[in-house]
Write an enzyme that holds these catalytic residues in place. Structure first.
Site, PDB file in Angstrom:
ATOM      1  N   LYS A 272       0.827  -1.208   0.000  1.00  0.00           N
ATOM      2  CA  LYS A 272       0.000   0.000   0.000  1.00  0.00           C
ATOM      3  C   LYS A 272       0.863   1.261   0.000  1.00  0.00           C
ATOM      4  CE  LYS A 272      -4.159  -2.068   1.943  1.00  0.00           C
ATOM      5  NZ  LYS A 272      -4.909  -2.381   3.169  1.00  0.00           N
TER       6      LYS A 272
ATOM      7  N   LYS B 109      -4.165 -10.113 -10.436  1.00  0.00           N
ATOM      8  CA  LYS B 109      -5.223 -10.259  -9.425  1.00  0.00           C
ATOM      9  C   LYS B 109      -6.210  -9.093  -9.543  1.00  0.00           C
ATOM     10  CE  LYS B 109      -6.124  -8.988  -5.103  1.00  0.00           C
ATOM     11  NZ  LYS B 109      -6.062  -8.482  -3.780  1.00  0.00           N
TER      12      LYS B 109
ATOM     13  N   LYS C 297      -9.224  -3.268  -6.752  1.00  0.00           N
ATOM     14  CA  LYS C 297      -9.593  -1.901  -7.114  1.00  0.00           C
ATOM     15  C   LYS C 297      -8.351  -1.024  -7.252  1.00  0.00           C
ATOM     16  CE  LYS C 297     -11.359  -1.259  -2.436  1.00  0.00           C
ATOM     17  NZ  LYS C 297     -11.592  -2.684  -2.180  1.00  0.00           N
TER      18      LYS C 297
HETATM   19  P1  ADP Z   1      -9.068  -4.928  -3.212  1.00  0.00           P
HETATM   20  O1  ADP Z   1      -7.834  -5.726  -3.559  1.00  0.00           O
HETATM   21  O2  ADP Z   1      -9.902  -4.671  -4.411  1.00  0.00           O
HETATM   22  O3  ADP Z   1      -8.737  -3.662  -2.453  1.00  0.00           O
HETATM   23  P2  ADP Z   1      -9.869  -5.928  -0.639  1.00  0.00           P
HETATM   24  O4  ADP Z   1      -8.440  -5.965  -0.241  1.00  0.00           O
HETATM   25  O5  ADP Z   1     -10.747  -4.877  -0.044  1.00  0.00           O
HETATM   26  O6  ADP Z   1      -9.939  -5.837  -2.235  1.00  0.00           O
HETATM   27  O7  ADP Z   1     -10.488  -7.379  -0.378  1.00  0.00           O
HETATM   28  C1  ADP Z   1     -11.693  -7.688   0.269  1.00  0.00           C
HETATM   29  C2  ADP Z   1     -11.871  -9.193   0.324  1.00  0.00           C
HETATM   30  O8  ADP Z   1     -11.985  -9.714  -0.997  1.00  0.00           O
HETATM   31  C3  ADP Z   1     -10.705  -9.949   0.965  1.00  0.00           C
HETATM   32  O9  ADP Z   1     -11.190 -11.063   1.682  1.00  0.00           O
HETATM   33  C4  ADP Z   1      -9.890 -10.380  -0.210  1.00  0.00           C
HETATM   34  O10 ADP Z   1      -9.106 -11.520   0.070  1.00  0.00           O
HETATM   35  C5  ADP Z   1     -10.953 -10.673  -1.244  1.00  0.00           C
HETATM   36  N1  ADP Z   1     -10.429 -10.422  -2.598  1.00  0.00           N
HETATM   37  C6  ADP Z   1     -10.087  -9.227  -3.130  1.00  0.00           C
HETATM   38  N2  ADP Z   1      -9.639  -9.362  -4.394  1.00  0.00           N
HETATM   39  C7  ADP Z   1      -9.707 -10.685  -4.675  1.00  0.00           C
HETATM   40  C8  ADP Z   1      -9.392 -11.478  -5.835  1.00  0.00           C
HETATM   41  N3  ADP Z   1      -8.955 -10.920  -6.954  1.00  0.00           N
HETATM   42  N4  ADP Z   1      -9.576 -12.813  -5.741  1.00  0.00           N
HETATM   43  C9  ADP Z   1     -10.039 -13.388  -4.609  1.00  0.00           C
HETATM   44  N5  ADP Z   1     -10.370 -12.710  -3.499  1.00  0.00           N
HETATM   45  C10 ADP Z   1     -10.196 -11.376  -3.509  1.00  0.00           C
END
Ligand code: ADP
Ligand code: TRP
Length: 320
Positions: free
Chosen positions: A110, A190, A193
């Protein structure tokens, strides 16, 4: 068995969030006592606009309910309605070695993306440990990227127990579904957002189609056979299709004669149809905003009573 998970209100929900965390969590609500929450304290590490935070939280509540969270089965609440969790986080901080947090990938990721290196961002995993430990959780369904945070949680719990008493905090187990551990985004990385490669759950139909048409492919011509195994189209399709449907799509790839545009259209229809019912429920809930509020209010009451009980035990153990 107590199952717990949380998700930050920090933007729109995408297919990675849904398949990695939300869908498995919702399926688990039949198998134990589920506690699911909106991690709004955590969002303060990245979302600085109060109006945005309020609106993301509201949206996330509707999303979760529309996707099938059943308030009759699961306790659903906002993290900030249980301020006891920040007290536990402080106590856990005092047994957490700096080195443990310095090794966490998520802080490094981050800050390298320009997010301010605040103490909150650094201590993020300690608050997450408190979330999990305050409810004596057994099982925590999350995506692969949260695995390290679960390991840190177990380490912290063990250190706390070593200092204050065996069995005081329960060591949780992560549940990471292998098929959806890391859902690929439009560019094959992956889906996240922060990478701008997401397909959002409640995207309007036209926008959804446009997004899917942007999935990266190679330049194999229409007539030529195509390799299904490296294709992000197939990777996404199989998450929604049956094994037979996936096999049929792969055959069409290998046969040649159809372009990637056709396959993207097939994927679009699959995703659109999968979410048709969920979209409808989302609209209904939007028109009755008091319903979600009522659920969260009730959930907060229940969660807080459990958290208070844990804190009585913990406060006594540390010498208060
Ligand atoms: P982002 O990466 O979009 O910021 P978050 O970190 O807020 O997403 O993730 C929220 C939840 O969704 C977590 O439990 C995370 O492991 C799951 N998650 C996020 N992106 C993925 C992905 N591409 N595949 C599987 N699980 C995901
Ligand atoms: N860190 C998680 C995420 O980014 C959200 C979260 C906060 C969480 N507290 C939790 C997940 C406790 C599971 C359990 O998605």
């Amino acid at each position: 068995m107590r199952i717990l998970s949380g998700i930050q209100p920090s933007g729109r929900l995408h297919l990675g969030n849904y398949l990695g965390m939300m869908q498995p969590a919702i399926q688990l609500q039949d198998e134990g006592e589920a506690y699911y929450f909106i991690a709004d304290y955590h969002s303060l590490t990245t979302t600085t606009d109060p109006e945005a935070l309020r609106s993301y939280s509201k949206d996330l509540a509707l999303d979760f309910l529309a996707c099938g969270l059943d308030p009759g089965k699961a306790v659903f609440f906002r993290q900030s309605d249980v301020p006891e969790v920040t007290e536990l986080a402080w106590m856990l901080s005092c047994v957490t070695p700096m080195g443990l947090l310095e090794r966490c990938h998520s802080f490094k990721d981050k800050t390298s993306r320009g997010i301010a290196a605040s103490h909150g961002l650094f201590a993020y995993p300690v608050l997450m440990a408190a979330d999990i430990l305050i409810y004596d959780s057994d099982l925590v369904p999350v995506g692969q990227d949260q695995k390290q945070h679960l390991e840190v949680t177990r380490d912290i719990a063990q250190k706390f127990n070593d200092r204050y008493g065996d069995g005081l905090l329960k060591l949780p187990t992560p549940r990471i579904r292998s098929e959806t551990a890391a859902v690929p985004g439009l560019d094959g990385q992956k889906m996240s957002k922060s990478y701008g490669n997401t397909i959002d759950l409640f995207e309007p139909e036209k926008a959804l189609r446009k997004k899917i048409m942007r999935i990266v492919t190679d330049s194999t011509p229409v007539e030529a056979p195509k390799d299904p195994d490296g294709s992000y189209i197939v990777q996404l399709y199989q998450l929604f299709a049956t094994a037979e449907e996936t096999a049929a799509l792969k055959d069409q790839f290998r046969a040649g004669g159809r372009g990637y545009g056709d396959f993207k259209q097939i994927l679009f229809e699959k995703i659109r149809d999968h979410f048709a019912g969920i979209r409808e429920s989302r609209l209904e809930l939007e028109n009755q905003p008091w319903k979600a509020e009522e659920v969260l209010h009730h959930g907060a009451h229940k969660a807080r009573s459990v958290a208070r009980m844990t804190m009585e035990r913990i406060r006594a153990a540390v010498g208060f």
